[in-house]
Design an enzyme around this catalytic site. Sequence first.
Site, PDB file in Angstrom:
ATOM      1  N   GLY A  92     -42.255  38.544 -26.997  1.00  0.00           N
ATOM      2  CA  GLY A  92     -43.316  38.460 -25.986  1.00  0.00           C
ATOM      3  C   GLY A  92     -42.823  37.672 -24.777  1.00  0.00           C
ATOM      4  N   GLY A 135     -38.458  34.097 -29.033  1.00  0.00           N
ATOM      5  CA  GLY A 135     -39.139  33.334 -30.087  1.00  0.00           C
ATOM      6  C   GLY A 135     -38.448  33.477 -31.431  1.00  0.00           C
ATOM      7  CG  ASP A 136     -40.608  33.293 -35.251  1.00  0.00           C
ATOM      8  OD1 ASP A 136     -40.996  34.189 -34.466  1.00  0.00           O
ATOM      9  OD2 ASP A 136     -41.157  33.051 -36.335  1.00  0.00           O
ATOM     10  CD  GLN A 188     -54.693  33.430 -24.689  1.00  0.00           C
ATOM     11  OE1 GLN A 188     -54.596  32.480 -25.458  1.00  0.00           O
ATOM     12  NE2 GLN A 188     -55.113  34.617 -25.093  1.00  0.00           N
ATOM     13  CB  THR A 196     -42.680  31.967 -28.066  1.00  0.00           C
ATOM     14  OG1 THR A 196     -44.001  32.179 -28.591  1.00  0.00           O
ATOM     15  CG2 THR A 196     -42.108  30.720 -28.710  1.00  0.00           C
ATOM     16  CG  ASP A 228     -47.445  32.273 -30.143  1.00  0.00           C
ATOM     17  OD1 ASP A 228     -48.372  32.370 -29.322  1.00  0.00           O
ATOM     18  OD2 ASP A 228     -47.036  33.226 -30.821  1.00  0.00           O
ATOM     19  N   GLY A 250     -62.537  20.130 -24.534  1.00  0.00           N
ATOM     20  CA  GLY A 250     -63.605  19.461 -25.280  1.00  0.00           C
ATOM     21  C   GLY A 250     -64.337  20.434 -26.183  1.00  0.00           C
ATOM     22  NE  ARG A 262     -74.254  37.174 -24.458  1.00  0.00           N
ATOM     23  CZ  ARG A 262     -75.481  37.082 -24.935  1.00  0.00           C
ATOM     24  NH1 ARG A 262     -75.681  36.656 -26.179  1.00  0.00           N
ATOM     25  NH2 ARG A 262     -76.525  37.419 -24.195  1.00  0.00           N
ATOM     26  CB  SER A 297     -72.804  24.792 -23.637  1.00  0.00           C
ATOM     27  OG  SER A 297     -71.972  23.689 -23.323  1.00  0.00           O
ATOM     28  N   GLY A 324     -52.046  33.469 -30.777  1.00  0.00           N
ATOM     29  CA  GLY A 324     -51.460  32.666 -31.843  1.00  0.00           C
ATOM     30  C   GLY A 324     -51.613  33.419 -33.143  1.00  0.00           C
ATOM     31  NE  ARG A 325     -47.744  38.221 -34.119  1.00  0.00           N
ATOM     32  CZ  ARG A 325     -47.075  39.020 -33.299  1.00  0.00           C
ATOM     33  NH1 ARG A 325     -47.482  40.255 -33.136  1.00  0.00           N
ATOM     34  NH2 ARG A 325     -46.013  38.609 -32.662  1.00  0.00           N
TER      35      ARG A 325
HETATM   36  O1  F6P Z   1     -45.408  36.198 -28.598  1.00  0.00           O
HETATM   37  C1  F6P Z   1     -46.449  35.619 -29.244  1.00  0.00           C
HETATM   38  C2  F6P Z   1     -47.753  36.246 -28.989  1.00  0.00           C
HETATM   39  O2  F6P Z   1     -48.209  35.736 -27.806  1.00  0.00           O
HETATM   40  C3  F6P Z   1     -48.763  36.051 -30.114  1.00  0.00           C
HETATM   41  O3  F6P Z   1     -49.496  34.890 -30.045  1.00  0.00           O
HETATM   42  C4  F6P Z   1     -49.576  37.297 -30.038  1.00  0.00           C
HETATM   43  O4  F6P Z   1     -50.140  37.617 -31.255  1.00  0.00           O
HETATM   44  C5  F6P Z   1     -48.544  38.306 -29.671  1.00  0.00           C
HETATM   45  O5  F6P Z   1     -47.648  37.646 -28.830  1.00  0.00           O
HETATM   46  C6  F6P Z   1     -49.054  39.553 -29.013  1.00  0.00           C
HETATM   47  O6  F6P Z   1     -47.966  40.394 -28.801  1.00  0.00           O
HETATM   48  P1  F6P Z   1     -48.007  41.832 -28.160  1.00  0.00           P
HETATM   49  O7  F6P Z   1     -48.106  41.634 -26.678  1.00  0.00           O
HETATM   50  O8  F6P Z   1     -46.713  42.452 -28.552  1.00  0.00           O
HETATM   51  O9  F6P Z   1     -49.200  42.507 -28.707  1.00  0.00           O
END
Ligand code: F6P
Length: 322
Positions: A11, A102-103, A254, A126, A128, A186, A246, A215, A171-172
């Site tokens: 990503g 990333g990893d 993000q 990454t 994350d 907060g 909601r 809220s 954050g998978r």
């Molecule tokens: O790279 C990490 C991440 O941001 C994860 O938190 C998220 O689940 C994933 O990428 C989404 O990836 P993609 O854009 O390939 O669906």
Amino acid sequence: MKKVAVFTSGGDAPGMNACLRAVVRTALYHKIKVVGIMHGYDGMIKDEFIDLDAKSVANIIHRGGTILKTARSQKFLTLEGRQKALANLQKHKIDGVIVIGGDGSFKGALEFSKICSIPFVGCPGTIDNDLIGTDFTIGYDTAINTVVEAVDKIRDTAESHDRLFFVEVMGRDAGLIALRAGIGVGAESILMPETKTDVADLINRLKSGRKNKSSKIILVAEGDEAGGAFAIAEQVKKELPDFDTRVTILGHIQRGGNPTAMDRVNSSRMGFAAVEALMKCEKSVMIGIVNKEVAYTHFENAVKHIEKLDPDLMRMVDILSL
Ligand code: F6P
């Protein structure tokens, strides 16, 4: 070290361009040629190598995304794919490779090292922040600031309507975006895969905490074991039908945007250190910044996901929330 290759993988993350710029300029300073590989490991297999000079990385320090493009390569998972990638690295006479990712990208590099003796050094790219061996990954600071900005806006409307919002963040496998952004906004509660989510307890706390604030914002990491924001909100709605509830999914917003100053500085330091690590004959290590110092962590250890959260931080979250 006469020629290095650099690529981005997995990503995209804000700061990848700043890291790339540092790699190119540091290598050129040391009279090392640099080539970029487009589209991550896929481009290594398909021979998408391009020459990079100081000008190719001008005016990119502030740009999100990655000018080298990126991919989550399926082909590199096969031995045939890795063999093609090796043949291309050899064809271009590459002496060292820098992978910004990333990893998954580091796992790939580790597997590749079984057939490829060309050294790889990694920079943690990454949003994350789920890598051991660095306090902050490239893109994390920008991502949490993006979340904070978005949730502040949600807070305005939540407060105006006395509403309960479930906001899902990326954050998978890790809840660190939810954690820090949650503290920053907060949030009344933060739900993440690293901690057990007890929906019944959340409902009780929502009931009893109701008088304090009109809220309520619950941040949910997408990988939370109780499900995503929609699934949890459904359960809560059944028990608390009088709450005006909601759900907002922030999604890929993000991952984009101009990197923060912190991401630009950290990314630059990491790219700079990665070239010097290759020159010192390091291999299969990730560059991190730990307690403000550059640190090396072997890919094998860097890939482990952080499951243990700082207990002091978690105690504070508990006290400050609902
Ligand atoms: O790279 C990490 C991440 O941001 C994860 O938190 C998220 O689940 C994933 O990428 C989404 O990836 P993609 O854009 O390939 O669906």
